[in-house]
Design a protein around this motif. Sequence first.
Motif, PDB file in Angstrom:
ATOM      1  N   LEU A  16       6.755  -0.931   2.109  1.00 13.78           N
ATOM      2  CA  LEU A  16       6.720  -1.939   1.045  1.00 13.78           C
ATOM      3  C   LEU A  16       7.944  -1.884   0.145  1.00 13.78           C
ATOM      4  N   SER A  17       8.968  -1.177   0.566  1.00 14.33           N
ATOM      5  CA  SER A  17      10.113  -0.936  -0.310  1.00 14.33           C
ATOM      6  C   SER A  17      11.003  -2.159  -0.504  1.00 14.33           C
ATOM      7  N   PRO A  25       2.134  -7.908   1.293  1.00 15.27           N
ATOM      8  CA  PRO A  25       1.876  -6.594   1.882  1.00 15.27           C
ATOM      9  C   PRO A  25       0.691  -6.548   2.837  1.00 15.27           C
ATOM     10  N   PHE A  26       0.066  -7.682   3.087  1.00 17.71           N
ATOM     11  CA  PHE A  26      -1.265  -7.679   3.684  1.00 17.71           C
ATOM     12  C   PHE A  26      -1.273  -7.357   5.176  1.00 17.71           C
ATOM     13  N   ASP A  27      -0.218  -7.687   5.912  1.00 19.99           N
ATOM     14  CA  ASP A  27      -0.143  -7.285   7.320  1.00 19.99           C
ATOM     15  C   ASP A  27      -0.060  -5.763   7.431  1.00 19.99           C
ATOM     16  N   TRP A  28       0.695  -5.149   6.525  1.00 18.83           N
ATOM     17  CA  TRP A  28       0.798  -3.686   6.545  1.00 18.83           C
ATOM     18  C   TRP A  28      -0.538  -3.057   6.189  1.00 18.83           C
ATOM     19  N   TYR A  29      -1.224  -3.624   5.212  1.00 14.48           N
ATOM     20  CA  TYR A  29      -2.547  -3.126   4.868  1.00 14.48           C
ATOM     21  C   TYR A  29      -3.460  -3.146   6.101  1.00 14.48           C
ATOM     22  N   ARG A  30      -3.452  -4.262   6.843  1.00  9.83           N
ATOM     23  CA  ARG A  30      -4.315  -4.391   8.010  1.00  9.83           C
ATOM     24  C   ARG A  30      -3.974  -3.327   9.047  1.00  9.83           C
ATOM     25  N   GLU A  31      -2.696  -3.128   9.264  1.00  7.06           N
ATOM     26  CA  GLU A  31      -2.265  -2.115  10.212  1.00  7.06           C
ATOM     27  C   GLU A  31      -2.747  -0.726   9.798  1.00  7.06           C
ATOM     28  N   PHE A  50      -7.096   3.086   2.506  1.00  7.60           N
ATOM     29  CA  PHE A  50      -6.973   1.645   2.710  1.00  7.60           C
ATOM     30  C   PHE A  50      -8.284   0.891   2.908  1.00  7.60           C
ATOM     31  N   ARG A  51      -9.333   1.522   3.417  1.00 11.37           N
ATOM     32  CA  ARG A  51     -10.564   0.792   3.703  1.00 11.37           C
ATOM     33  C   ARG A  51     -11.444   0.675   2.456  1.00 11.37           C
ATOM     34  N   HIS A  52     -12.217  -0.404   2.396  1.00  6.83           N
ATOM     35  CA  HIS A  52     -13.009  -0.715   1.218  1.00  6.83           C
ATOM     36  C   HIS A  52     -13.941   0.421   0.835  1.00  6.83           C
ATOM     37  N   ALA A  53     -14.710   0.945   1.785  1.00 11.86           N
ATOM     38  CA  ALA A  53     -15.678   1.991   1.464  1.00 11.86           C
ATOM     39  C   ALA A  53     -14.994   3.233   0.917  1.00 11.86           C
ATOM     40  N   ASP A  54     -13.855   3.605   1.508  1.00 15.05           N
ATOM     41  CA  ASP A  54     -13.139   4.797   1.059  1.00 15.05           C
ATOM     42  C   ASP A  54     -12.485   4.576  -0.302  1.00 15.05           C
ATOM     43  N   VAL A  55     -11.876   3.406  -0.494  1.00 13.04           N
ATOM     44  CA  VAL A  55     -11.244   3.086  -1.777  1.00 13.04           C
ATOM     45  C   VAL A  55     -12.297   3.087  -2.885  1.00 13.04           C
ATOM     46  N   LYS A  56     -13.431   2.467  -2.618  1.00  8.88           N
ATOM     47  CA  LYS A  56     -14.502   2.410  -3.613  1.00  8.88           C
ATOM     48  C   LYS A  56     -14.968   3.811  -3.987  1.00  8.88           C
ATOM     49  N   ALA A 322      -8.312  -2.870   0.304  1.00  9.86           N
ATOM     50  CA  ALA A 322      -9.780  -2.862   0.315  1.00  9.86           C
ATOM     51  C   ALA A 322     -10.330  -4.278   0.196  1.00  9.86           C
ATOM     52  N   ASN A 323      -9.689  -5.103  -0.598  1.00  8.25           N
ATOM     53  CA  ASN A 323     -10.158  -6.470  -0.813  1.00  8.25           C
ATOM     54  C   ASN A 323      -9.919  -7.389   0.387  1.00  8.25           C
TER      55      ASN A 323
END
Length: 405
Positions: A16-17, A25-31, A50-56, A322-323
């Motif tokens: 993301l630099s 940034p959303f393609d990188w998030y998905r990856e 990165f995943r919703h459950a873990d972030v929460k 996560a979102n």
Amino acid sequence: MSSADPQGLQAFPEALSEPDAWLEPFDWYREMRDDSPVRYDASRGSWDVFRHADVKRVISDDEAFSVNPRTASDFEGLSGEGEGLILDTMLFQDPPRHDELRAVVDDAFSPRTVAEMEPRLRDLMSELLDDALAANDGEMDLVEEISYPFPVIVIAELLGVPAEDRAQFKEWSDSLVAAASDEEIAERQQQSQQEMAMYFLDQLQQRREEPRDDLLSTIATAELDDGSKLPQEEALGMCMLLLIAGNITTTNLITNAVRCFGNQGVLSELAGDDNAVGPAIEEALRYRAPVQAMTRIARSDVNLGDATIEEGDRVVAWLGSANRDERAFDNADEFVVDRAPTGHLGFGHGTHYCLGAPLARLEARVALSELLSLDGLALADADLSPTRSSFIYGVESLPIRYDGR
């Protein structure tokens, strides 16, 4: 890590630099969600989640994770005068101290108190829009004319500071959330912090001597549970936190929402339908959240996914990822303007759920309702530049077109 970067976020992940990458940034998030949902980045000395459950879990589990940067194994101490001010605010304190500090200003941001502000907010927004229309002809920069000044005026009025100081508020806020990419910017951040501290010290002293009906007086005269006064350093830090949090995130919420609505072609659909604006704002908070990341520190060794995070390790919880997690949201990468309540993490979760969420939602609803009254409202063609911050997400400017009012 310094208090100019208390969350340890100023170093972007390599992916993301570049500005274009931070803009989308959303393609990188998905990856990362698919291939490395919990990973350690040695170059930054932190874990990414990165995943919703873990972030929460990371942002909600106060027993496993701390918000206090001083508990990090790589915390380098404080190098400049006044650098601990932000670190002593509720944002970076764990319970029970967090709860005690938050209680000082909680009433001012309660849903009931905020709801009473709506008539004043509508008057302010109407005046701003009238001024912007008078100064422009068919096109304006949404950030410059509306998204920035509106929340600054609101938080300035709440605090009780003079209107002529609003421009200085903007300068300080922008400086303190910018990514410290070089020594010059870091020095400017420290100077801004010192200038802001001196300003609020003077304002707080005035309120102790002559209290008024404003938030500065509430902070200056607050008594804690044990009957003691709020220490000056914490009172000062609270003022600085409210200034920054009270305008930077809302500026980007309003801007990101208009960007979402324009890109999805729903500006005309939402016009005149105030009942539809609220759910649309919630979807904007999910789809392009103003805060993309938060940091926590492991209190002890923690198992997360297939990884073991050691005590003192920093963990960056990527709210923006996560979102967009397909495991938590149907059609997660689609903007669904009338999506049902979703459990997005745009304002965080748990103990540290955003204090100002009710006010931010109201400001966004009022601003968008007024903007949507413009005839022919649309996004203008422009090359967008991302906000220069590694946790605040938005764009520096957003040109919009309109035919009139």
